[in-house]
Design a protein around this motif. Structure first.
Motif, mmCIF file in Angstrom:
data_model
loop_
_atom_site.group_PDB
_atom_site.id
_atom_site.type_symbol
_atom_site.label_atom_id
_atom_site.label_comp_id
_atom_site.label_asym_id
_atom_site.label_seq_id
_atom_site.Cartn_x
_atom_site.Cartn_y
_atom_site.Cartn_z
ATOM 1 N N THR A 106 -29.777 40.543 -4.030
ATOM 2 C CA THR A 106 -29.607 40.168 -5.323
ATOM 3 C C THR A 106 -30.612 40.651 -6.341
ATOM 4 O OG1 THR A 106 -29.195 38.230 -6.608
ATOM 5 C CG2 THR A 106 -31.070 37.905 -5.245
ATOM 6 N N SER A 116 -28.536 35.788 -2.950
ATOM 7 C CA SER A 116 -27.401 35.935 -3.812
ATOM 8 C C SER A 116 -26.468 34.837 -3.828
ATOM 9 C CB SER A 116 -26.746 36.963 -3.557
ATOM 10 O OG SER A 116 -25.353 37.274 -3.994
ATOM 11 N N HIS A 140 -26.447 44.617 -6.679
ATOM 12 C CA HIS A 140 -26.318 43.638 -7.645
ATOM 13 C C HIS A 140 -25.580 44.255 -9.033
ATOM 14 C CE1 HIS A 140 -27.030 40.572 -10.589
ATOM 15 N NE2 HIS A 140 -27.081 39.675 -9.642
#
Length: 743
Positions: free
Chosen positions: A549, A623, A581
């Protein structure tokens, strides 16, 4: 017998309740009990109370069979109290650290008076902390304890119960109870203060009184229920009649009553306009009926209001209010000019469209800042086409992303005439982020906020404590955008509580599940095989999907793994699917690694759910993909090499290293050991995943999109017609090996 009993009533406070209870249970003074009363709350408040009771024997929970209101809820808690002193704490407020020790010490110093009054501070959503403006009344001087006659100015403090400790035998001796209705604190506060023989004060902030931006204080709600204040003061004067020994307090309590009535009349957020004259007449009747002989009017403007109330001349009072409002408007002229200037920026075409009627059969969709056709909005769009094909569906896109939308989807570029026409006329606006500030929330339109993940990292107002992640965000503007929401989707109770606290606006939470996750519950073996075929994953190959992420302290996508080394260690029968991401463009490094058949760059793949179906396991850090992927009941591995930095910079809602969905690695070496040893898919990993699923897969049962369409677009009540299928009854989608075996 504990020293203190804290009575905590709870009703629709799931976003704040944990902070309240933690502030009590983490005190350095431990001789107390908590009697928490669930006032038949429709949200998760009752379950949260049970959770705390199971973890701490000092907490006892009482669940009321029906909603009875704050006063009677407190009475129910008092009836269970065993402490020497009873303290009341509203469940969206918190105790300050060390407050119970300070209260206990002050009670001992003052010889256990009937009432101890302590101070509080208001805490605002934007970070401001403001101490009680009448704090000087709590100065610790003179006798340690005293009667109200010695310090009558204490009656001027706010009429609240949660800034006081009451000796329980004093409450029981006099039979004090909270009445029903609005303003229930007034009879309790005044009657206990005038009755107590010994009172003490503590000049210390012990309570943080949360000023919720919306929906927290029912007394700030426009309603005829404010008429209930007449019954409350009737109770006070009846108490005086029953106790003639307190008759000397009649003039002072009469003054408090009239001031209270005038405050309600002065506030625009209390009475409906068509009820103001009626309220005035009732207040005027009480004035004439209850005015003590020899009562001396206050001076100045307030005294003039008293005279007009006594005469019952409401038109004159209304005229004064109009004049005062005009003066206030003049003072605000500068601010209004700024707002008018901003409004002029809105394009003339948009203004013209806003004057036209809403199109009841038009829905506008957007996802990820107008980047793509994806996520919950896309799933809702598809279901809307099935259940309500008469509704036209228009998507908003950045001009540079128009080619990312599937054929057959109607798309308008942001800023075009077609765009302004659509957002002005649409009955429904659906987004997984916020629409631009310039989009006006029209009366009768419905804004559906779908969100785009379950929050591990801090969101909304919770980011105020982590300015490194907020990066200059205007929280006022953020909440102005969120004020447009009519509905907020949630996939689990954790998310519901976070959204309601982090975005304190007047939306309705819909615990439907995430529509985008329907496919992760409903997919077939054929869907799984097709997803793998599309990605070119060979049969017999183990596919790990790696989804790192965004880091607030990094400007671009920097892989935290040596992907080439990982591919080499994992061997030829393993494929790494690498997805950066969506904030990042595809990097040159990933482009070079695509030449190795063991690594596939799927950063630009338009449907992440297909990647989930194709993967045997997920490797991620922080994430929200982990929460969605958990619906597949497949292994999840956490690679958290920078947890301390990430959690400090961004802030998180729970400790992922202690409550993970599977095996955890903090170094690349540990990760490779987990992947090569089989620990990623062992019994310990499965147990962690089961606990995680129990907590975060509450509502994702495969029918979320249908619930949303029927509730929001068709106006149906889906609670009974589409009940949530319990997690234990859901059958997971076949794994890749199971799907391939069935060919």
């Amino acid at each position: 017998m504990p020293r203190f009993t804290l009575v905590v009533p709870a009703y629709k406070v799931q976003g704040y309740l944990r902070a309240c209870l933690d502030s009590v249970l983490e005190q350095d003074f431990a001789d107390f009990e908590v009697v928490a009363v669930d006032d038949c709350s429709p949200d998760n408040s009752g379950a949260i109370l049970d959770e705390y009771a199971a973890a701490d024997e000092r907490v006892r929970v009482l669940h009321l069979p029906q909603n009875v209101g704050l006063g009677r809820t407190r009475n129910a808690g008092m009836a269970q109290a065993r402490g020497e002193y009873v303290l009341f704490l509203d469940s969206d407020d918190t105790l300050t650290p060390g407050s119970l020790s300070a209260i206990a010490e002050r009670l001992a110093e003052t010889g256990d008076p009937e009432i101890l009054i302590y101070d509080y501070a208001r805490t605002y959503w934007y970070g401001k902390v403001q101490r009680n403006q009448l704090k000087d009344l709590l100065r610790q001087e003179g006798p340690a304890s005293f009667s109200l006659e010695q310090r009558p100015e204490l009656l001027d403090l706010l009429q609240i119960v949660w800034n006081k400790a009451y000796r329980r035998d004093f409450i029981e001796k006099h039979g004090f109870q909270f009445p029903p209705g609005y303003y229930e604190d007034a009879p309790w506060t005044f009657c206990t203060l005038i009755t107590a023989e010994r009172i003490a004060v503590l000049d210390r902030i012990c309570v943080h009184y949360r000023q919720r931006r919306q929906g927290g204080n029912i007394l700030r709600t426009v309603s005829r229920k404010h008429f209930e204040i007449f019954d409350q003061y009737e109770r006070i004067f009846r108490y005086l009649a029953e106790h003639p020994e307190f008759d000397t307090w009649r003039p002072e309590l009469f003054r408090k009553m009239i001031d209270h009535y005038l405050t309600i009349l002065d506030r625009p957020d209390r009475l409906p306009p068509n009820a103001r004259s009626e309220f005035f007449r009732r207040a005027s009747a009480d004035y004439r009926r209850l005015k003590p002989e020899g009562f001396v009017l206050p001076g100045g403007v307030q005294g003039q209001k008293y005279r007009l109330l006594a005469l019952g001349v409401y038109p004159v009072v209304a005229g004064i209010k109009v004049a005062n409002k005009a003066r206030r408007n003049l003072r605000k002229h500068g601010r209004q000019q700024i707002r008018r200037t901003r409004q002029r920026i809105v394009n003339a075409h948009y203004r013209a469209q806003l004057r036209l009627p809403l199109d009841e059969n038009l829905a506008v969709f957007s996802a990820y800042w107008n980047r793509s056709y994806a996520c919950n909005p896309a799933a809702i769009d598809a279901e809307l086409a099935r259940l309500a094909p008469h509704i036209r569906r228009v998507w908003v896109a950045r001009p540079d992303t128009l080619d990312r939308f599937p054929s057959g989807v109607e798309v308008v570029p942001v800023g075009s005439r077609e765009y302004w026409t659509a957002v002005a006329r649409a009955k429904y606006l659906v987004n997984n982020v916020n629409f631009a500030d310039s989009v006006v929330k029209r009366e009768g339109s419905i804004h559906l906020q779908t969100h785009h993940g379950t929050p591990l990292k801090s969101m909304g107002l919770d980011q105020r404590d982590h300015p490194g992640s907020a990066q200059g965000m205007s929280f006022g503007k953020l909440l102005a955008r969120c004020d447009r929401w009519d509905y907020s989707l949630s996939s689990n109770r954790h998310s519901t509580a976070v959204w309601e606290r982090a975005y304190p606006c007047s939306f309705t939470s819909l615990e439907t599940g995430y529509p985008r996750n329907d496919v992760l519950v409903n997919a077939t073996a054929e869907d799984v095989v097709a997803a793998r075929r599309e990605l070119g994953i060979a049969d017999g190959t183990t596919a790990f999907l790696y989804t790192p992420t965004h880091r607030d302290y990094q400007s671009g996508f920097v892989p935290r793994l040596d992907l080439a080394r990982c591919a080499e260690r994992l061997g030829p029968n393993t494929t790494l699917l690498v997805r950066g991401h969506y904030f990042y463009d595809s990097s040159r490094e990933l482009a070079a690694l695509r030449a190795d058949g063991r690594i596939v760059d799927v950063s630009a793949h338009p449907v992440v759910e297909k990647l989930y179906l194709a993967a045997d396991a997920l490797i991620t850090d922080y994430s929200s993909a982990m929460f969605d992927y958990a619906n597949l009941d497949r292994p999840i591995v956490i690679f958290a090499d920078d947890w301390e930095i990430y959690s400090a910079v961004r802030g998180t809602y729970f400790d992922l290293l202690r409550e993970p969905p599977g095996a955890v690695a903090t170094t690349e070496g540990e990760l490779l050991e987990i992947l090569t040893s089989g620990a990623w898919n062992d019994e310990a990993s499965a147990k962690l995943r089961a606990d995680f699923r129990e907590r975060f897969c509450d509502f994702d049962d495969g029918r979320a999109a249908e619930r949303v369409v029927r509730r929001v677009f068709l106006g149906e009540d889906t609670d009974d017609s589409l009940p949530i299928v319990p997690l234990a009854e859901r059958v997971p989608v076949p794994t890749p090996s199971q799907a391939l075996a069935g060919l």
